[in-house]
Design a protein around this motif. Structure first.
Motif, PDB file in Angstrom:
ATOM      1  N   UNK A 172       0.805  -1.224   0.000  1.00  0.00           N
ATOM      2  CA  UNK A 172       0.000   0.000   0.000  1.00  0.00           C
ATOM      3  C   UNK A 172       0.833   1.266   0.000  1.00  0.00           C
ATOM      4  N   UNK A 173       2.104   1.182   0.381  1.00  0.00           N
ATOM      5  CA  UNK A 173       2.917   2.381   0.535  1.00  0.00           C
ATOM      6  C   UNK A 173       3.524   2.775  -0.806  1.00  0.00           C
ATOM      7  N   UNK A 174       2.990   3.873  -1.348  1.00  0.00           N
ATOM      8  CA  UNK A 174       3.421   4.380  -2.643  1.00  0.00           C
ATOM      9  C   UNK A 174       3.436   5.897  -2.604  1.00  0.00           C
ATOM     10  N   UNK A 175       4.177   6.539  -3.523  1.00  0.00           N
ATOM     11  CA  UNK A 175       4.198   8.005  -3.537  1.00  0.00           C
ATOM     12  C   UNK A 175       2.822   8.560  -3.890  1.00  0.00           C
ATOM     13  N   UNK A 176       2.445   9.655  -3.211  1.00  0.00           N
ATOM     14  CA  UNK A 176       1.190  10.333  -3.515  1.00  0.00           C
ATOM     15  C   UNK A 176       1.459  11.618  -4.265  1.00  0.00           C
ATOM     16  N   UNK A 178      -0.212  14.425  -4.650  1.00  0.00           N
ATOM     17  CA  UNK A 178      -0.485  15.699  -3.983  1.00  0.00           C
ATOM     18  C   UNK A 178       0.155  15.790  -2.609  1.00  0.00           C
ATOM     19  N   UNK A 179       0.495  14.658  -1.988  1.00  0.00           N
ATOM     20  CA  UNK A 179       1.007  14.701  -0.620  1.00  0.00           C
ATOM     21  C   UNK A 179       2.523  14.727  -0.566  1.00  0.00           C
ATOM     22  N   UNK A 180       3.201  14.370  -1.640  1.00  0.00           N
ATOM     23  CA  UNK A 180       4.657  14.295  -1.771  1.00  0.00           C
ATOM     24  C   UNK A 180       5.291  13.348  -0.769  1.00  0.00           C
ATOM     25  N   UNK A 181       4.500  12.485  -0.143  1.00  0.00           N
ATOM     26  CA  UNK A 181       5.017  11.499   0.792  1.00  0.00           C
ATOM     27  C   UNK A 181       4.624  10.104   0.340  1.00  0.00           C
ATOM     28  N   UNK A 182       5.387   9.125   0.755  1.00  0.00           N
ATOM     29  CA  UNK A 182       5.023   7.738   0.515  1.00  0.00           C
ATOM     30  C   UNK A 182       4.091   7.286   1.623  1.00  0.00           C
ATOM     31  N   UNK A 183       2.872   6.983   1.244  1.00  0.00           N
ATOM     32  CA  UNK A 183       1.883   6.536   2.225  1.00  0.00           C
ATOM     33  C   UNK A 183       0.903   5.621   1.511  1.00  0.00           C
ATOM     34  N   UNK A 184      -0.318   5.512   1.999  1.00  0.00           N
ATOM     35  CA  UNK A 184      -1.293   4.585   1.428  1.00  0.00           C
ATOM     36  C   UNK A 184      -1.914   5.212   0.185  1.00  0.00           C
ATOM     37  N   UNK A 185      -1.392   4.849  -0.980  1.00  0.00           N
ATOM     38  CA  UNK A 185      -1.887   5.352  -2.260  1.00  0.00           C
ATOM     39  C   UNK A 185      -1.873   4.222  -3.283  1.00  0.00           C
ATOM     40  N   UNK A 186      -2.801   4.264  -4.245  1.00  0.00           N
ATOM     41  CA  UNK A 186      -2.723   3.304  -5.347  1.00  0.00           C
ATOM     42  C   UNK A 186      -1.624   3.707  -6.320  1.00  0.00           C
ATOM     43  N   UNK A 187      -1.046   2.720  -6.992  1.00  0.00           N
ATOM     44  CA  UNK A 187      -0.014   2.997  -8.003  1.00  0.00           C
ATOM     45  C   UNK A 187      -0.240   2.102  -9.214  1.00  0.00           C
ATOM     46  N   UNK A 188      -0.286   2.716 -10.426  1.00  0.00           N
ATOM     47  CA  UNK A 188      -0.171   4.146 -10.708  1.00  0.00           C
ATOM     48  C   UNK A 188      -1.361   4.930 -10.152  1.00  0.00           C
TER      49      UNK A 188
END
Length: 354
Positions: A172-176, A178-188
């Motif tokens: 689940x940990x991917x770059x976001x 708008x948030x510029x942090x690696x957190x819970x985001x879908x990729x791509x």
């Protein structure tokens, strides 16, 4: 509520951030996180090294909870200080986001730290509120409060740790964007939405994010809001009952004010996260630079704010101890003078009788 959240987030589009905006989003959390790191270390070290020693069990329980809260904030602050550094290069369609220096492993570590520290901080703040509620409202004795201390720490550590490990296992940990942090985001980004490709990593990330962060924050705010109302009513309307547990009603009021300050620090840090995603979900508009900037500034600040509250409370306690010692010394001196005067008077009476 989750349906609104899910539908709203599926309408998001990629935010067009200029290089200047990217630099601002990358640098701001480094500044606020640096303050929090120093503040957290100050609180943790000053309590562990014994600069503030208490003999009451209730105070020790409170100190343990404060150490746990600041340790969680320290983990979060370090993760935010790293900012864009852990993100893999060329994440967004081959176009590097400003400051990328890492790979997928470093991205996983940052996401793991954010989930562990943030959720643990949320739970420790709720635990501190429960501590004040039991002491002021329920009139628990120090021995009773001490019995639940281990259970609070187990819950505040193991549950966030379990969710952080789950996020790593589920990729689940991917770059976001708008948030510029690696957190819970879908990729791509936006994968799995209608008309979008299948996710390579972070499938069902929205569901996990809601369950592992948004929902705990919502529940924590609800509990804290209700608990603070109950504490306020107790301090305001039942002064005689509170005074049976505390030394005096002024101490009860002071404890309530300290609780309000820690709750305010928690709200300053985490309320922007909840509001921004709630607004995005309801309006179905994309996240933007300003929401991201507010989150980047506020979220890492809890550790620094807690240190300010702690140092003020420490000064008040030291002043109280100084006043108590001064009064005791003054009483001792006065008692000694009275005894000397009585001895002299008794000697004078004996001489006069002779």
């Amino acid at each position: 509520f989750y349906t609104i959240f899910l539908v709203g987030t599926t309408m998001t589009t990629y935010p067009n951030l200029s290089t200047k905006q990217q630099k601002i989003l990358a640098i701001v959390p480094k500044c606020t996180s640096a303050l929090s790191i120093v503040g957290c270390l100050y609180v943790v070290c000053s309590t562990i090294l014994g600069r503030v020693r208490t003999t009451q069990q209730n105070d020790r329980t409170w100190t343990n909870l404060l150490i746990g809260l600041c340790s969680a904030d320290l983990i979060t602050s370090v993760a935010f200080f790293l900012s864009t550094w852990p993100a893999p290069k060329g994440t967004w369609e081959g176009d590097n986001f400003w400051g990328e220096r890492g790979n997928q492993t470093t991205c996983n570590i940052q996401g793991f730290m954010i989930q562990l520290g943030s959720l643990s901080s949320v739970m420790y703040t709720s635990g501190i509120t429960l501590h004040f509620l039991l002491g002021i409202r329920c009139l628990w004795l120090p021995s009773q409060v001490k019995k639940i201390d281990p259970f609070l720490h187990v819950a505040c550590i193991l549950l966030p740790l379990a969710t952080a490990v789950l996020g790593w296992i589920k990729s689940l940990y991917n770059p976001g964007a708008a948030s510029i942090l690696c957190y819970i985001y879908p990729y791509p980004d936006f994968c799995g939405d209608p008309g979008q490709p299948k996710c390579i990593r972070g499938e069902h990330a929205k569901l996990y994010f809601f369950s592992m962060m948004v929902l705990p924050i919502l529940l924590a705010f609800t509990f804290i809001f209700i608990a603070m109302i109950l504490i306020y009513l107790t301090v305001s309307n039942q002064e005689r009952r509170v005074s049976t547990y505390f030394v005096n009603i002024d101490m009860a009021r002071q404890t309530f004010y300290v609780a309000c300050q820690y709750v305010a620090a928690f709200s300053f840090a985490y309320l922007p996260i909840f509001i921004s995603f709630l607004v995005k979900s309801i309006t179905r508009k994309p996240d933007n630079f300003y929401f991201a900037l507010v989150r980047a500034f506020c979220t890492p600040m809890q550790g620094f704010l807690n240190a300010l509250i702690y140092s003020h409370d420490l000064r008040q306690r030291l002043k109280s101890i100084q006043r108590s010692l001064s009064n005791s010394l003054r009483t001792l001196i006065t008692t000694g003078k009275n005894r000397d005067r009585e001895v002299e008077e008794s000697k004078g009476n004996q001489i006069g009788s002779n």
